[in-house]
Design a protein around this motif. Structure first.
Motif, PDB file in Angstrom:
ATOM      1  N   ASP A  38      -9.340   1.711  -6.490  1.00 29.62           N
ATOM      2  CA  ASP A  38     -10.851   1.155  -7.252  1.00 29.62           C
ATOM      3  C   ASP A  38     -10.385   0.718  -8.418  1.00 29.62           C
ATOM      4  O   ASP A  38     -10.006   1.303  -8.895  1.00 29.62           O
ATOM      5  N   ALA A  39     -11.201  -0.954  -8.405  1.00 30.29           N
ATOM      6  CA  ALA A  39     -10.908  -1.256  -9.377  1.00 30.29           C
ATOM      7  C   ALA A  39     -12.319  -1.285 -10.488  1.00 30.29           C
ATOM      8  O   ALA A  39     -13.063  -2.174 -10.127  1.00 30.29           O
ATOM      9  N   PRO A  67      -2.117   1.025   3.826  1.00 31.77           N
ATOM     10  CA  PRO A  67      -3.141   0.272   4.070  1.00 31.77           C
ATOM     11  C   PRO A  67      -4.464   1.472   3.808  1.00 31.77           C
ATOM     12  O   PRO A  67      -5.639   1.250   3.794  1.00 31.77           O
ATOM     13  N   GLU A  68      -3.873   2.889   4.013  1.00 31.45           N
ATOM     14  CA  GLU A  68      -4.956   4.157   4.013  1.00 31.45           C
ATOM     15  C   GLU A  68      -5.242   4.782   2.989  1.00 31.45           C
ATOM     16  O   GLU A  68      -5.493   5.470   2.339  1.00 31.45           O
ATOM     17  N   THR A  69      -5.077   4.431   1.720  1.00 30.65           N
ATOM     18  CA  THR A  69      -4.915   5.285   0.196  1.00 30.65           C
ATOM     19  C   THR A  69      -6.163   4.499  -0.312  1.00 30.65           C
ATOM     20  O   THR A  69      -7.144   5.517  -0.712  1.00 30.65           O
ATOM     21  N   GLY A  70      -7.127   3.568  -0.077  1.00 30.95           N
ATOM     22  CA  GLY A  70      -8.122   3.143  -0.598  1.00 30.95           C
ATOM     23  C   GLY A  70      -7.528   1.983  -1.389  1.00 30.95           C
ATOM     24  O   GLY A  70      -9.219   1.948  -2.275  1.00 30.95           O
ATOM     25  N   VAL A  71      -6.765   1.679  -1.710  1.00 35.00           N
ATOM     26  CA  VAL A  71      -6.328   0.352  -3.045  1.00 35.00           C
ATOM     27  C   VAL A  71      -7.547  -0.756  -2.991  1.00 35.00           C
ATOM     28  O   VAL A  71      -6.864  -0.866  -1.689  1.00 35.00           O
ATOM     29  N   SER A  72      -7.825  -1.196  -3.404  1.00 32.42           N
ATOM     30  CA  SER A  72      -8.873  -2.530  -2.816  1.00 32.42           C
ATOM     31  C   SER A  72      -8.028  -3.253  -2.795  1.00 32.42           C
ATOM     32  O   SER A  72      -8.135  -4.467  -1.926  1.00 32.42           O
ATOM     33  N   ASP A  73      -6.885  -3.847  -4.401  1.00 33.70           N
ATOM     34  CA  ASP A  73      -6.133  -5.107  -3.943  1.00 33.70           C
ATOM     35  C   ASP A  73      -4.109  -4.492  -3.206  1.00 33.70           C
ATOM     36  O   ASP A  73      -3.656  -4.733  -4.162  1.00 33.70           O
ATOM     37  N   LEU A  74      -4.800  -4.569  -1.850  1.00 30.95           N
ATOM     38  CA  LEU A  74      -3.635  -4.621  -1.363  1.00 30.95           C
ATOM     39  C   LEU A  74      -2.364  -5.096  -1.474  1.00 30.95           C
ATOM     40  O   LEU A  74      -1.352  -4.708  -1.219  1.00 30.95           O
ATOM     41  N   ASN A  75      -2.871  -6.160  -1.478  1.00 24.51           N
ATOM     42  CA  ASN A  75      -1.651  -6.991  -1.788  1.00 24.51           C
ATOM     43  C   ASN A  75      -0.529  -7.178  -2.878  1.00 24.51           C
ATOM     44  O   ASN A  75       0.377  -7.770  -2.483  1.00 24.51           O
TER      45      ASN A  75
END
Lengths: 565, 322
Positions: free
Chosen positions: A47-48, A139-147
């Motif tokens: 989450d940011a 991808p399944e960690t839930g990080v919003s800005d994966l890029n």
């Protein structure tokens, strides 16, 4: 007195006597900060969220961030890599067959500062860096800005403190690790065993008072979900010792109650990052300027109106320019915000080095607005409203988030300004969940939508202005170019800025980009929002930044002025 | 009594299941994509991020499939994960429900403790000074918005007099009984105010009605003591309609608690449900709303049981006779 009445009086006396035992804690060794939100999690990766960043600014420092002058600065690194100091190196990218792919990548080498420890005394090492990258790019960690994590193709470890980040793409942000957050591998590895469950199993959620989760001047010692967070000094912090023994961050969502708590002494300070709105703070200042200090810091929150460029009326740039000429934004800033929210002429803040000061501007000029509307064919005036010769009425709708008092007030002022030049504007507002979750996302606003963007210094508007970022049904409403702006020249400039490493050349490109933005007016710029910080007179050393890294990143500079030490 | 309770509990479970389906459906139908709401304002999030997060939270699957999965897990005690709080729903709601029940229970008890004697006092001499004063209080209690009353109490007792804390559940680092009680005083007063007024008004009306009944006149004619007439004959019969009002009001206290909890930064369930609905947090909103329904159903069952206790002539067979 009859017996029931006597009993009732006795009960009241007993109640009052027992409650008189209550004494509020009083100690200057602690600072109690009031905020209106509570972080969903303290895990820096997931989450940011502004309030999380605020709390972690005291407890969880990153490799590098932006400083007060809006330039990147090392926090846990010894030196920012550059081509000049040899810590950044270009390399030709190879394709899958091992042949040159025709583009360059970059290797940037960082060294973790000596004296960097987690709160349990474990040194911060490259193992933590590797683990953080593993968590961040999953991808399944839930990080919003994966890029930002997935752009890293490899991290080469030199020793316990030195590592090299390898990216197959080189752009102007090459030497800033961006939002690369550090996690303590020795504590968090078990929770990451099942990546999908990491967000609920992380110790930041299940045992947030674990000292080793933090590496800042403070560590979290107690947390009551939704209510408060207590931070105490981190005994393994090697930097300047912070002044206060402990910090308490209390969440009081209702701003009226927040004010009352400040007045009653239950809290010492209302954080500007998530406290009172500007109008509330201005009102509070009028009543209590002798008791508190006030700081107003304009920053990167850019309040604007997105035009729906598919609307045939707004597709005409003369109408867009006329709408901007017709409103006195300086008067709005002066009268509603006591001049504390500077008028925006574009999306780049004047505090940002990339800001171009010679932009085309649109001063308040109703005559010019009227002339532009005449020129655009809206010359026939009936009932005070302009029409085209074919009878089409110059009527537009503006939308924003309902319940946001300031935005609703600004809407009414704008409506009045536009009416003066014969433009009829109707207001239709929606709750935030509908407005952001449906209307803006699907570009379902017929004419204008007022909201704000948050960003970092020198932020590339790729998702908001690039032509392929327009949300459509075909791309499942992806992208944030809600205005529907498609301009090949803007695409070219964004692409050019991204890969230009020379700051002076980039400055010229930014100037072109901002000029095009101000000329084409795909959106109507309003103002840069200000945060209001309400401090007790004795609290000194607090310096707001105006960008997304909050004032708490420098909390060791805060002090009690009455303390001789 | 046992058969009655089993039947009412069965009905309550059926209602809860229906409510879960309808509420889940309504939450899905409500406009607003949760992921877009989560990311609103962040211009750095890519389209791929949105798609990935939607899939991660299961929002790309059909409603009935998601509901079926939720129900299957719920019957096993797993009520899912709250997106807003990044934690299991039960971890968030359980302590907050207890906090709310404590607040509501105390407010309810205070309201009853004040309203019952006040209503008898007012009904005993209709039109008297005491009756008019109580009526005025009732009018004020019903008219004053809880938000305003809360602020007034905070400004008076916390800011001006410094008697009670302005917010929170307990002093950080203290948390003793007296401290907890001190933190409860203002929220309880705020929440109880409207209920006191409502119960007193209804209690007075019921008592006035009952005191006009023939059997009261007969009791007086037989020389029964005034206290016996008032409390044993009058008050007991007046209680039955009042219990219905109270049972309904206990459920309604949830909505009143929303404002009170927000104003006093009291960690209860009312505000949590509101935030969950506005933040499009399916699991949290759904379970929170079901809990509110369950409390209302429980209050109604308790009211039915209370009827039997107040008046043994009422048999708990599903049909009431008075």
């Amino acid at each position: 007195m009859r017996r029931p009445t006597r009993l009732f009086v006795l009960w009241l006396l007993l109640l009052t006597a027992s409650l008189s035992l209550y004494r509020p804690a009083e100690a200057r060794e602690q600072l109690v900060i009031g905020m209106t939100q509570f972080p969903s999690t303290l895990n820096p990766m997931i989450d940011a969220m502004l309030v999380k960043t605020y709390v972690l600014g005291m407890a969880q420092r990153q490799i590098a961030i932006f400083g007060h002058d809006w330039e990147p600065v090392c926090i846990w690194c010894t030196e920012l890599p550059t081509f000049e100091n040899g810590r950044a190196k270009r390399f030709p990218v190879l394709d899958a067959d091992g042949k040159p792919a025709g583009k360059e990548g970059v290797r940037t080498t960082y060294t973790i500062k000596p004296g960097a420890f987690w709160g349990d005394g474990t040194p911060i090492t490259t193992e933590d860096v590797l683990f953080s990258w593993e968590v961040g790019r999953h991808p399944e960690t839930g990080v919003s800005d994966l890029n930002s994590y997935q752009e890293i193709v490899d991290i080469e470890v030199e020793d316990e403190r030195t590592f090299t980040i390898v990216r197959n793409k080189i752009d102007y942000r090459y030497n800033t690790p961006g939002d690369f957050n550090l996690l303590p591998a020795h504590l968090e590895r078990d929770a990451f065993a099942v990546p999908r469950d990491y967000k609920t199993r992380t110790l930041y959620k299940t045992a947030p008072a674990t000292p080793g989760l933090y590496n800042g001047p403070y560590r979290v010692s107690e947390l009551s979900e939704g209510a408060y967070i207590v931070l105490v000094r981190n005994e393994h912090w090697q930097g300047k010792p912070p002044a206060f023994e402990r910090i308490v961050v209390k969440t009081i969502e209702k701003t009226a109650a927040l004010e009352a708590n400040l007045l009653s002494g239950a809290i010492d300070y209302i954080a500007g990052e998530a406290g009172l709105t500007l109008d509330q703070a201005l009102g509070f200042e009028k009543r209590h300027s002798e008791t508190f200090d006030f700081i107003y810091k304009p920053g990167l929150i850019y309040e604007h109106i997105e035009f729906n460029l598919d609307n045939p009326i707004l597709a005409d740039v003369r109408v867009r320019r006329a709408l901007l000429h017709a409103i006195d934004r300086q008067a709005i800033s002066d009268r509603l915000f006591a001049g504390n929210q500077p008028v925006a002429h574009g999306a780049v803040n004047p505090l940002d080095w990339a800001y171009h000061k010679d932009l085309p501007t649109y001063p308040f000029d109703p005559d010019r607005a009227a002339a532009l509307l005449d020129e655009a064919g809206w010359s026939k005036i009936e009932d005070g409203i302009r029409h085209r010769p074919d009878g089409t009425r110059l009527s537009l709708e503006i939308m924003t988030t309902s319940g946001n008092r300031i935005r609703e007030l600004v809407e009414q002022v704008l409506q009045n300004f536009w009416k003066q030049v014969g433009v009829e504007v109707t207001i239709r507002n929606e709750p935030a969940r509908v407005f952001f979750g449906e209307t803006v996302r699907k570009r379902a606003f017929p004419a204008m939508a007022m909201f704000a963007w948050l960003s970092a210094p020198e932020s590339l508007p790729k998702t908001t202005l690039y032509s392929t970022s327009v949300p459509t049904e075909a791309n499942n409403w992806s992208g944030q170019n809600a205005t529907g702006y498609r301009n090949a020249e803007m695409d070219r400039l964004i692409d050019a800025i991204e890969v230009e490493l020379d700051r002076e050349k980039r400055r010229a490109l930014w100037a072109e980009q901002q000029t095009l933005y101000a000329t084409d007016l795909p959106v109507l710029p309003l103002y840069f929002r200000s945060n209001a910080y309400i401090l007790p007179k004795w609290l000194k050393g607090l310096r707001p930044t105006g960008h997304k890294y909050s004032s708490t990143y420098w909390i060791e500079q805060w002090r009690d002025s009455s303390d001789a030490n | 009594m046992t058969a009655f309770l089993i039947r009412r509990l069965g009905q309550a479970l059926l209602v809860l299941w229906l409510m879960s389906f309808v509420t889940y459906g309504l939450l899905v139908l409500m406009p607003g994509d949760p992921v877009d709401l989560m990311l609103a304002g962040d211009p750095n999030v890519t389209a791929a991020d949105v798609t990935r997060l939607r899939a991660l939270h299961g929002l790309d699957r059909p409603f009935i499939e998601r509901y079926g999965e939720w129900l299957g897990n719920a019957v096993q005690g797993d009520f899912g994960y709250s997106r807003l709080f990044a934690a299991p729903v039960t971890d968030i709601l359980a302590p907050r429900l207890l906090n709310s029940l404590l607040l509501m229970g105390l407010a309810f008890a205070l309201a009853v403790a004040i309203a019952l004697p006040a209503s008898v006092l007012a009904a005993r001499h209709p039109g008297s000074l005491a009756d008019r004063a109580i009526n005025l209080f009732c009018f004020a209690g019903i008219s004053v918005p809880p938000f305003w009353l809360a602020l007034l109490l905070i400004l008076l007792f916390a800011v001006a007099l410094g008697l009670f804390p302005a917010s929170g559940m307990a002093t950080i680092g203290d948390g003793g009984l007296a401290d907890r009680a001190a933190h409860l005083v203002l929220p309880v007063l705020t929440l109880a105010a409207a209920s006191v007024a409502q119960y007193t008004r209804h209690g007075r009306a019921a008592m006035v009605e009952v005191l006009r009944e023939d059997y009261i006149r007969t009791a007086r004619a037989k020389g029964a003591r005034e206290r016996t007439i008032l409390w044993r004959h009058g008050f007991r019969n007046a209680l039955i309609p009042l219990v219905t009002i109270m049972a309904l009001d206990f459920g309604a206290l949830f909505s009143g608690a929303l404002i009170t909890e927000t104003m006093f930064a009291y960690l209860g369930i009312g505000k949590t449900i509101y935030d969950a609905v506005m933040g499009n947090d399916f699991n949290l909103a759904l379970v929170g709303l079901l809990l509110a329904t369950a409390v209302t159903l429980a209050a109604n069952i308790a009211a039915d049981v209370a009827y039997g206790l107040i008046d043994p002539r009422i048999r708990l067979t599903g049909r009431k006779s008075a």
